[in-house]
Structures are given as C-alpha cells and as structure tokens.
Design a protein around this motif. Structure first.
Motif, PDB file in Angstrom:
ATOM      1  N   THR A 130       0.868  -1.015  -0.014  1.00  0.00           N
ATOM      2  CA  THR A 130      -0.195  -0.106  -0.074  1.00  0.00           C
ATOM      3  C   THR A 130       0.848   1.148   0.002  1.00  0.00           C
ATOM      4  O   THR A 130       1.717   1.464   0.693  1.00  0.00           O
ATOM      5  CB  THR A 130      -0.801   0.125   1.284  1.00  0.00           C
ATOM      6  OG1 THR A 130      -1.615  -1.339   1.263  1.00  0.00           O
ATOM      7  CG2 THR A 130      -1.778   1.288   1.321  1.00  0.00           C
ATOM      8  N   LEU A 131       0.968   1.980  -0.901  1.00  0.00           N
ATOM      9  CA  LEU A 131       1.345   3.234  -1.112  1.00  0.00           C
ATOM     10  C   LEU A 131       0.736   4.451  -0.583  1.00  0.00           C
ATOM     11  O   LEU A 131      -0.654   4.574  -1.262  1.00  0.00           O
ATOM     12  CB  LEU A 131       1.911   3.712  -2.592  1.00  0.00           C
ATOM     13  CG  LEU A 131       2.439   4.774  -3.065  1.00  0.00           C
ATOM     14  CD1 LEU A 131       3.804   5.115  -2.171  1.00  0.00           C
ATOM     15  CD2 LEU A 131       2.812   4.969  -4.437  1.00  0.00           C
ATOM     16  N   VAL A 132       0.943   5.021   0.071  1.00  0.00           N
ATOM     17  CA  VAL A 132       0.084   6.240   0.937  1.00  0.00           C
ATOM     18  C   VAL A 132       0.901   7.610   0.147  1.00  0.00           C
ATOM     19  O   VAL A 132       1.919   7.805   0.727  1.00  0.00           O
ATOM     20  CB  VAL A 132       0.202   6.065   2.279  1.00  0.00           C
ATOM     21  CG1 VAL A 132      -0.656   7.150   2.805  1.00  0.00           C
ATOM     22  CG2 VAL A 132      -0.614   4.855   2.643  1.00  0.00           C
ATOM     23  N   ILE A 133       0.197   8.367  -0.321  1.00  0.00           N
ATOM     24  CA  ILE A 133       0.620   9.570  -0.864  1.00  0.00           C
ATOM     25  C   ILE A 133      -0.508  10.652  -0.432  1.00  0.00           C
ATOM     26  O   ILE A 133      -1.592  10.508  -0.498  1.00  0.00           O
ATOM     27  CB  ILE A 133       0.958   9.767  -2.203  1.00  0.00           C
ATOM     28  CG1 ILE A 133      -0.043   9.438  -3.105  1.00  0.00           C
ATOM     29  CG2 ILE A 133       2.328   8.869  -2.252  1.00  0.00           C
ATOM     30  CD1 ILE A 133       0.143   9.645  -4.527  1.00  0.00           C
ATOM     31  N   PRO A 134      -0.061  12.034  -0.308  1.00  0.00           N
ATOM     32  CA  PRO A 134      -0.952  12.895   0.037  1.00  0.00           C
ATOM     33  C   PRO A 134      -1.573  13.266  -1.551  1.00  0.00           C
ATOM     34  O   PRO A 134      -1.002  13.396  -2.428  1.00  0.00           O
ATOM     35  CB  PRO A 134      -0.129  14.385   0.504  1.00  0.00           C
ATOM     36  CG  PRO A 134       1.196  13.904   0.084  1.00  0.00           C
ATOM     37  CD  PRO A 134       1.226  12.651  -0.033  1.00  0.00           C
ATOM     38  N   GLU A 135      -2.814  13.775  -1.698  1.00  0.00           N
ATOM     39  CA  GLU A 135      -3.468  14.293  -2.659  1.00  0.00           C
ATOM     40  C   GLU A 135      -2.920  15.669  -3.187  1.00  0.00           C
ATOM     41  O   GLU A 135      -2.550  16.566  -2.268  1.00  0.00           O
ATOM     42  CB  GLU A 135      -5.012  14.527  -2.495  1.00  0.00           C
ATOM     43  CG  GLU A 135      -5.384  15.770  -1.776  1.00  0.00           C
ATOM     44  CD  GLU A 135      -6.753  15.957  -1.537  1.00  0.00           C
ATOM     45  OE1 GLU A 135      -7.738  15.544  -2.495  1.00  0.00           O
ATOM     46  OE2 GLU A 135      -7.492  16.458  -0.778  1.00  0.00           O
ATOM     47  N   ASN A 136      -3.128  15.909  -4.604  1.00  0.00           N
ATOM     48  CA  ASN A 136      -2.724  17.263  -5.011  1.00  0.00           C
ATOM     49  C   ASN A 136      -1.342  17.519  -4.683  1.00  0.00           C
ATOM     50  O   ASN A 136      -0.825  18.844  -4.800  1.00  0.00           O
ATOM     51  CB  ASN A 136      -3.674  18.203  -4.438  1.00  0.00           C
ATOM     52  CG  ASN A 136      -4.441  18.915  -5.421  1.00  0.00           C
ATOM     53  OD1 ASN A 136      -4.051  18.995  -6.783  1.00  0.00           O
ATOM     54  ND2 ASN A 136      -5.581  18.908  -5.141  1.00  0.00           N
ATOM     55  N   THR A 137      -0.303  16.781  -4.694  1.00  0.00           N
ATOM     56  CA  THR A 137       1.028  16.801  -4.335  1.00  0.00           C
ATOM     57  C   THR A 137       1.868  16.307  -5.534  1.00  0.00           C
ATOM     58  O   THR A 137       1.667  15.156  -5.756  1.00  0.00           O
ATOM     59  CB  THR A 137       1.408  16.398  -3.042  1.00  0.00           C
ATOM     60  OG1 THR A 137       0.335  16.816  -1.999  1.00  0.00           O
ATOM     61  CG2 THR A 137       2.730  16.932  -2.319  1.00  0.00           C
ATOM     62  N   ALA A 138       2.928  16.791  -5.724  1.00  0.00           N
ATOM     63  CA  ALA A 138       3.979  16.239  -6.619  1.00  0.00           C
ATOM     64  C   ALA A 138       4.647  15.073  -5.981  1.00  0.00           C
ATOM     65  O   ALA A 138       5.102  15.521  -5.025  1.00  0.00           O
ATOM     66  CB  ALA A 138       4.725  17.232  -7.567  1.00  0.00           C
ATOM     67  N   ILE A 139       4.758  13.906  -6.225  1.00  0.00           N
ATOM     68  CA  ILE A 139       5.625  12.975  -5.790  1.00  0.00           C
ATOM     69  C   ILE A 139       6.462  12.492  -6.707  1.00  0.00           C
ATOM     70  O   ILE A 139       6.115  12.090  -8.064  1.00  0.00           O
ATOM     71  CB  ILE A 139       4.812  11.788  -5.398  1.00  0.00           C
ATOM     72  CG1 ILE A 139       3.820  12.191  -4.071  1.00  0.00           C
ATOM     73  CG2 ILE A 139       5.540  10.470  -4.810  1.00  0.00           C
ATOM     74  CD1 ILE A 139       4.123  12.675  -2.850  1.00  0.00           C
ATOM     75  N   GLU A 140       8.027  12.143  -6.432  1.00  0.00           N
ATOM     76  CA  GLU A 140       8.711  11.630  -7.249  1.00  0.00           C
ATOM     77  C   GLU A 140       8.826  10.027  -6.665  1.00  0.00           C
ATOM     78  O   GLU A 140       9.082   9.819  -5.450  1.00  0.00           O
ATOM     79  CB  GLU A 140      10.319  11.852  -7.264  1.00  0.00           C
ATOM     80  CG  GLU A 140      11.047  11.282  -8.002  1.00  0.00           C
ATOM     81  CD  GLU A 140      12.482  12.179  -8.251  1.00  0.00           C
ATOM     82  OE1 GLU A 140      12.476  13.304  -7.727  1.00  0.00           O
ATOM     83  OE2 GLU A 140      13.262  11.601  -8.835  1.00  0.00           O
ATOM     84  N   VAL A 141       8.713   8.878  -7.438  1.00  0.00           N
ATOM     85  CA  VAL A 141       8.849   7.641  -7.263  1.00  0.00           C
ATOM     86  C   VAL A 141      10.171   7.178  -7.765  1.00  0.00           C
ATOM     87  O   VAL A 141      10.678   7.433  -8.842  1.00  0.00           O
ATOM     88  CB  VAL A 141       7.739   6.749  -8.084  1.00  0.00           C
ATOM     89  CG1 VAL A 141       7.977   5.294  -7.962  1.00  0.00           C
ATOM     90  CG2 VAL A 141       6.394   7.228  -7.474  1.00  0.00           C
ATOM     91  N   VAL A 142      11.107   6.733  -6.886  1.00  0.00           N
ATOM     92  CA  VAL A 142      12.294   5.955  -7.115  1.00  0.00           C
ATOM     93  C   VAL A 142      12.487   4.603  -7.044  1.00  0.00           C
ATOM     94  O   VAL A 142      11.991   4.137  -5.868  1.00  0.00           O
ATOM     95  CB  VAL A 142      13.563   6.731  -6.723  1.00  0.00           C
ATOM     96  CG1 VAL A 142      14.919   6.228  -6.868  1.00  0.00           C
ATOM     97  CG2 VAL A 142      13.557   8.392  -6.544  1.00  0.00           C
ATOM     98  N   MET A 143      12.407   3.942  -8.329  1.00  0.00           N
ATOM     99  CA  MET A 143      12.100   2.514  -8.309  1.00  0.00           C
ATOM    100  C   MET A 143      13.201   1.426  -8.554  1.00  0.00           C
ATOM    101  O   MET A 143      14.035   1.855  -9.462  1.00  0.00           O
ATOM    102  CB  MET A 143      11.042   2.192  -9.331  1.00  0.00           C
ATOM    103  CG  MET A 143      10.246   1.190  -9.228  1.00  0.00           C
ATOM    104  SD  MET A 143       8.842   0.978 -10.178  1.00  0.00           S
ATOM    105  CE  MET A 143       8.803   2.652 -10.798  1.00  0.00           C
TER     106      MET A 143
END
Ligand code: CUA
Length: 339
Positions: A130-143
């Motif tokens: 489960t990935l939890v992120i805030p709404e309306n926010t830019a997120i970088e995913v490093v994979m």
C-alpha cells in the motif's frame, strides 16, 4: 488539460483519470483513435461512392491505367508523416513530464520483489503493497527491483514502468486525486505474478496528517548515516565538503559532475544509486577508481537511506572539525566537488 467525457472514457474501458498527466494521455489516446476512425470513415465512404458512381457498364472498354502524379504521392506521404510526428511530439512531451520530476519533489522509494511491492518514505516509515501519498502533491517515485524484472502499473495514473534489478528509474506522480487505486505488476515475474497486487491510497490533507501521526518514524537521512557508517562509506567520503579518497557527500546532490572521460553528469537520485552499484561507470574527474561495487551489499532500503542522507547534505555541509591530510592534493582538482 481537458478531461475525456466520462461516457467516452468508460466506453473505451479506461479507469478514472487520477492525475493531471492521465487526462493528457487520455486526450492523446482519444485523438489518435478519433483520427484513425475518421480516416476509416472517409475511405469507406469514398469506396462506396466509387463502387456506385464508376460501376462497370457493358459499353465500357478496358479499364485505363491511372497513375498519380509524383507531387501528389509526396504530398500524401508528407501529410501522413506530419500527422504521425504531431502525435509523437505530444506523446514525447508527456513522456518527458512523467519521467522527469521537477527538482526538489518529495520522494518515495519503491522496491519490487517476488511478489510484493515495498514502499519506503523519506521520513523512515515503510509500507508493503500500500503506497500512501497526499492528494494534489507532486511525488517522485524512485524504483528498483530486488530480484527479477517487474513492472509498476497504476492504470488510474496511466503509469507503467519496469523495475529492473540493479537499475534505478524515476517516475513522477503529478497531483493525484484522493481515492484508492489498484497497482498491478505488468511484467511476468514468476508463479505469483498475478498476485503481485497493491494499491495507492491518495489521502486528503487531514487524513494524510493523521496517517503520519499514527506511525512515528525515524528520519531516513539519519538512518542513512548509520548505513554509511556500517558499510564504511565514511572511510573515503566526507560529509563536510572536504575532498578525501572519494568526493565529499556535501553539496553533491544535484551538482554537475565532470567525469574523467569528458562527460558531464547531473547528480540526481539515479546517478547516486548507480554510483553505489557501478562506481566505475561514471568516474568523477580527479579521483582514483578504487571504489568497490556495493551491488548485493546494500539493500534497496539502505541505498534509499544513503540517497536521502546525501540529499540532506545538498546545501548545508557540516563544518569540518578537523582538516584531513591532503593525500589527494597532487591530483587534478576537479572543481566540481568543492563545497
Ligand atoms: Cu512482479 Cu509480475
């Protein structure tokens, strides 16, 4: 970006558009399909018209051979190719947006392994599937992947990216809407591939703050320091900007590095992790190639913690307590590693 009308989106079998990028990708998708349908329609209508209008009559002689002019052939070819290029340019810009987050975007580290998704957040907490992120926010995913090739697929974000062992890739989730969206693995990775499921929970500001309150976490940058101590990184790298056997960690993040083969690289997350795993691939000018590879020695979590520590030292090098012996003074000063 305008969103697709819901009726059209559903009739195409598409999931909700949960990010700004998703709406753009759908618009391109719809315009490619629309143009193709229009082309089919025009050709079918013309065919029917010609069948009726030029039907062969008993009085007709042999059918003459008709050759289009070279100019007309070129015009047709150039027009069709321009259409293709127009689609390609829009798609290229969208692809670049998804692959290249603006600098300073908060990061989530994703590790794929048989058969689960693991997420590590900069504040040190982690979650599985489960990935939890805030709404309306830019997120970088490093994979990355710990074993075989997987593919991180979030249909609602229109994102599908391979996670490859030994390589790190970045993705950009741009301002997701609150909701819960499925994550699939889109690369056959073994017997439980089809069970390698997860979900993204995009939370509103209040819910996100609540979630953060629930599980107190250790700062990932602080963890990074113990990881560096454990693996002996500080034997060669300083955190106060002084050059030693290797470049200092201070001021390294997002700097431009001159390499000894004349190339210049930008020290982003992908470069930093690559340098841990393949240190001899991008050798910074003025340093000896003595660093061993840490592939297989550093877990993905540990590599993430190290990157987070190096990020934390971007602008604020710790003041030196003592000067190091200038064992590298005779080497060419690269200039790039000066604090
Ligand atoms: Cu992991 Cu399929």
């Amino acid at each position: 970006m305008t969103r697709l009308p819901d009726v059209l989106r559903r009739s195409l079998g598409l999931p909700p558009e949960a990010t700004a990028a998703a709406a753009g990708i759908d618009a391109l998708h719809a315009s490619v399909i629309g143009t193709a349908l229009l082309g089919i329609g025009v050709i079918a209508a013309l065919t029917l018209f010609f069948i009726v209008r030029y039907r062969r009559k008993p009085s007709d002689g042999p059918t003459p051979r008709i050759v289009a002019s070279t100019l007309r052939e070129w015009l047709t070819a150039v027009a069709l190719f321009s259409l293709f290029l127009a689609f390609w340019s829009v798609g290229y810009v969208q692809y670049a947006d998804i692959e290249q987050p603006p600098s300073g975007t908060p990061i989530v580290y994703v590790t794929a392994k048989q058969w689960m998704w693991q997420f590590t957040y900069p504040d040190g907490r982690s979650s599985e599937d489960t990935l939890v992120i805030p709404e309306n926010t830019a997120i970088e995913v490093v994979m990355t992947s710990r074993d075989v090739i997987h593919s991180f697929f979030v249909p609602a974000f229109r994102i599908k990216q391979d996670a490859v062992p030994g390589r790190w890739v970045t993705l950009y989730i741009d301002k997701a809407k609150a909701g819960t969206y499925p994550i699939y693995c889109a690369e056959y990775c073994g017997v439980s591939h089809s069970n390698m499921l997860g979900e993204v929970r995009v939370l509103g500001a209040a819910d996100y703050a609540e979630w953060r309150r629930q599980a107190p976490a250790v700062d990932l940058a602080v963890q990074g320091k113990s990881v560096a101590a454990k693996h002996g990184c500080f034997a060669c790298h300083t955190i106060d900007g002084q050059r030693h056997i290797g470049p200092s960690f201070a001021g390294l993040y997002q700097s431009h590095r001159m390499l000894d083969d004349g190339r210049e690289v930008f020290a982003d997350e992908a470069y930093l992790t690559r340098s841990m795993m393949e240190p001899l691939r991008d050798r910074v000018l003025g340093f000896n190639p003595v660093m061993p590879s840490y592939r297989g020695q550093l877990s993905a979590d540990e590599a993430g913690a190290l990157v987070e520590m190096i990020r934390s030292l971007k602008d604020s090098p710790i003041q030196p307590k003592m000067a190091l012996p200038s064992l590298t003074a005779s080497l060419v000063d690269a200039g790039a590693d000066a604090p």
